[in-house]
Motif scaffolding. Sequence first.
Motif, short mmCIF file in Angstrom:
data_model
loop_
_atom_site.label_atom_id
_atom_site.label_comp_id
_atom_site.label_asym_id
_atom_site.label_seq_id
_atom_site.Cartn_x
_atom_site.Cartn_y
_atom_site.Cartn_z
N ALA A 255 0.82 -1.21 0.00
CA ALA A 255 0.00 0.00 0.00
C ALA A 255 0.85 1.25 0.00
O ALA A 255 0.43 2.30 -0.46
CB ALA A 255 -0.93 0.00 1.23
N GLY A 256 2.06 1.14 0.51
CA GLY A 256 2.92 2.30 0.56
C GLY A 256 3.84 2.42 -0.63
O GLY A 256 4.93 2.98 -0.54
N GLU B 291 -16.75 5.44 3.07
CA GLU B 291 -15.99 4.20 3.28
C GLU B 291 -14.71 4.46 4.05
O GLU B 291 -14.29 3.65 4.88
CB GLU B 291 -15.67 3.56 1.92
CG GLU B 291 -16.87 3.04 1.17
CD GLU B 291 -17.51 1.85 1.89
OE1 GLU B 291 -16.76 1.05 2.47
OE2 GLU B 291 -18.75 1.75 1.85
N LEU B 292 -14.09 5.61 3.81
CA LEU B 292 -12.86 5.96 4.53
C LEU B 292 -13.16 6.20 6.00
O LEU B 292 -12.35 5.86 6.88
CB LEU B 292 -12.24 7.20 3.89
CG LEU B 292 -10.76 7.49 4.20
CD1 LEU B 292 -9.88 6.33 3.76
CD2 LEU B 292 -10.33 8.77 3.51
N LYS B 293 -14.32 6.77 6.29
CA LYS B 293 -14.71 7.02 7.68
C LYS B 293 -14.93 5.71 8.43
O LYS B 293 -14.63 5.61 9.63
CB LYS B 293 -15.97 7.88 7.72
CG LYS B 293 -16.44 8.23 9.12
CD LYS B 293 -17.69 9.09 9.07
CE LYS B 293 -18.17 9.45 10.48
NZ LYS B 293 -19.39 10.28 10.44
N ASN C 251 -7.39 -0.72 8.12
CA ASN C 251 -7.12 -1.49 6.91
C ASN C 251 -6.31 -0.59 5.99
O ASN C 251 -6.86 0.19 5.21
CB ASN C 251 -8.44 -1.93 6.25
CG ASN C 251 -8.21 -2.89 5.10
OD1 ASN C 251 -7.14 -2.89 4.47
ND2 ASN C 251 -9.20 -3.71 4.81
N ASN C 252 -4.99 -0.67 6.12
CA ASN C 252 -4.12 0.26 5.39
C ASN C 252 -4.27 0.12 3.89
O ASN C 252 -4.22 1.11 3.15
CB ASN C 252 -2.66 0.02 5.80
CG ASN C 252 -2.42 0.39 7.25
OD1 ASN C 252 -3.11 1.24 7.81
ND2 ASN C 252 -1.45 -0.25 7.87
N LEU D 10 -8.69 3.98 -1.26
CA LEU D 10 -9.80 4.93 -1.18
C LEU D 10 -9.27 6.37 -1.27
O LEU D 10 -9.81 7.20 -2.00
CB LEU D 10 -10.55 4.73 0.14
CG LEU D 10 -11.40 3.47 0.27
CD1 LEU D 10 -11.91 3.32 1.69
CD2 LEU D 10 -12.57 3.50 -0.71
N SER D 11 -8.19 6.65 -0.52
CA SER D 11 -7.60 7.99 -0.57
C SER D 11 -7.02 8.29 -1.94
O SER D 11 -7.09 9.42 -2.42
CB SER D 11 -6.51 8.11 0.51
OG SER D 11 -7.02 7.83 1.79
N ALA D 12 -6.43 7.28 -2.57
CA ALA D 12 -5.83 7.50 -3.88
C ALA D 12 -6.89 7.85 -4.93
O ALA D 12 -6.67 8.71 -5.78
CB ALA D 12 -5.05 6.25 -4.31
#
Length: 577
Positions: free
Chosen positions: A278-279, A320-322, A329-330, A336-338
């Motif tokens: 994810a990173g 969903e991010l909230k 769940n990284n 989602l942020s991307a």
Amino acid sequence: MKKRSAEKKRHVVAWVNKAEWDQVLEYLYSKDSALQRYALQRISAWKCRYANSCPVAVDCTADLVRCQVLDRSGQLDGDDLVLLYGAALVRFVNLITERQQGRTARPLRRLAGNLNIPEWVVDLRHDFTHRKLPNLKWCRKGCKVVLEWLQHEYWSRQLGGGPNEDWESQSDGEDEEIDLKRQDDELIARQREMEAYKNARELLISFEKEQYQTLNGLPKDKEKSSWPSPFADMSWLLGEIKQFALESSDLLIDVLLEDGFLIPTVEQLETLGCDTSAGASPSPTEPRLPQAFLRFWLPLLKILNSPTFVHLLLEKLFVELKLLTKEQNNHRSFYLSAWISEVIVCNSNKFEYHFETKGQKKARMKDRIFVNRMQLRWQQLLSACLDAPCISTPHLLQLILDDMEHPLPLETRQRLLQLCSIYTQTAHSEFDPSPEQKQQPIYTLESLHEKLQYSQHYSHSWRSRADSERSESSQEYKWADVQAEKAKLLRGSPWQVCVDKVLWKNYPLGKVPGQSDDPSCLMVENYSTMTLFDQPVEMESNATHSVPGVSAAVRTADGLLWNHSDVNKLKSGLQLF
């Protein structure tokens, strides 16, 4: 005809007149057992007159009041009272709800709820019938609550006429028909929703299969990120998905945000040749979609790029991010942020990924989800972003603040970003100092350090400070240049820069290197003294005015405390260094 109609509305009652009715009602709900016994005797007389048509509410009230009378008499022990209360409460629930039952049996809880009977009373009846007997305390409480219900729902309503029990005279067939119709409608709605959900998944899975077939048809020496245009036979599938989005965009977005679609699995990333961590983004706090994964979904997203769909997608991404604030769940949070970042960047030409090469930038401009700017509901997006804190929130918040049609004041934006960074515990140095801070003189080492940082970075745009931080971390300034810059900033200040390389953190405030711990070292070696009489005339006059207490102490209301000789002796003993 009118006379017959009036005769039908008449009711034959068992009490003599309204005065008897009022008396029985008052005695039933009194605290005097003798009065309650008298009311019970009158109700027994009413039952004889009514034969088998005594109102159910009157019968249940008499049973419950009789329990209270016997309870106060002390003639029965606890177990006998529990059985007595239980019989009265079971009869109440059964008789009151009996006329609500239709041809098909329905739960007592639902019927009691329609009549505003507390659910725990039905549970109490269930315990009496099927389980262990409740204790006497709950029996007394149930009796009290049921009597209050009967007084409100039956007795208080009869004062204006005959016994008209609205709650037990409803049409059984009509009530049952309405209830069954509602159940059928709910069942049909659930079935339609399940069918629509199934259709949405099938359409998206078909799209993925077509894209994977396209991927397998690429030459091995060709990069997977260089995705070709969709085949002509996919146009019908994209058309079906677009039509489905017009009918139920909410459901389509919900399916898109499930794992395996816009949130890729590890297997999908490996198939596309993407980094599975994810990173993998050059900046963890600024998530970026892998280019191959973005191009995988571009054909679909380009046909769904209406303003309504895009705004709804952003809102559901934040929702969903909230949900991930409590369940970490990284991987899911990253993508989602991307996607949020990708959509907002597409909406504005002002933003750039600072870590991209020119070729990557050109490719990204070509592969935008949409080209024309959209009017989004920025206030709602701002609130949704603040409600979903994560490591990427400062970055997403700044994208929203910079792209708003009516931007907030600069100071408000800075404070929002700073508070967000503090809450998410992420480093964020993209704050411009306020004009007051810029004009403040340097009094402390911290203010010197802040002004030095400001002079180094203010020449760049405050929107591209992240790039400055990355470049600054890879460069080291020479010691002489740093000292010269500090000396320039301190010009005209009472402070001076120490040119020696000293670790000041090892010395407490007020101490310098080489200083002894003995306080006597602060004394000067050479000094001279003089008496108060030897000082100049100006100083003497000033001193005289500066010690008004001495002259005032010479004379008081009681007379002279000190004479002039005493004052001269005091002055002669004072010495000045």
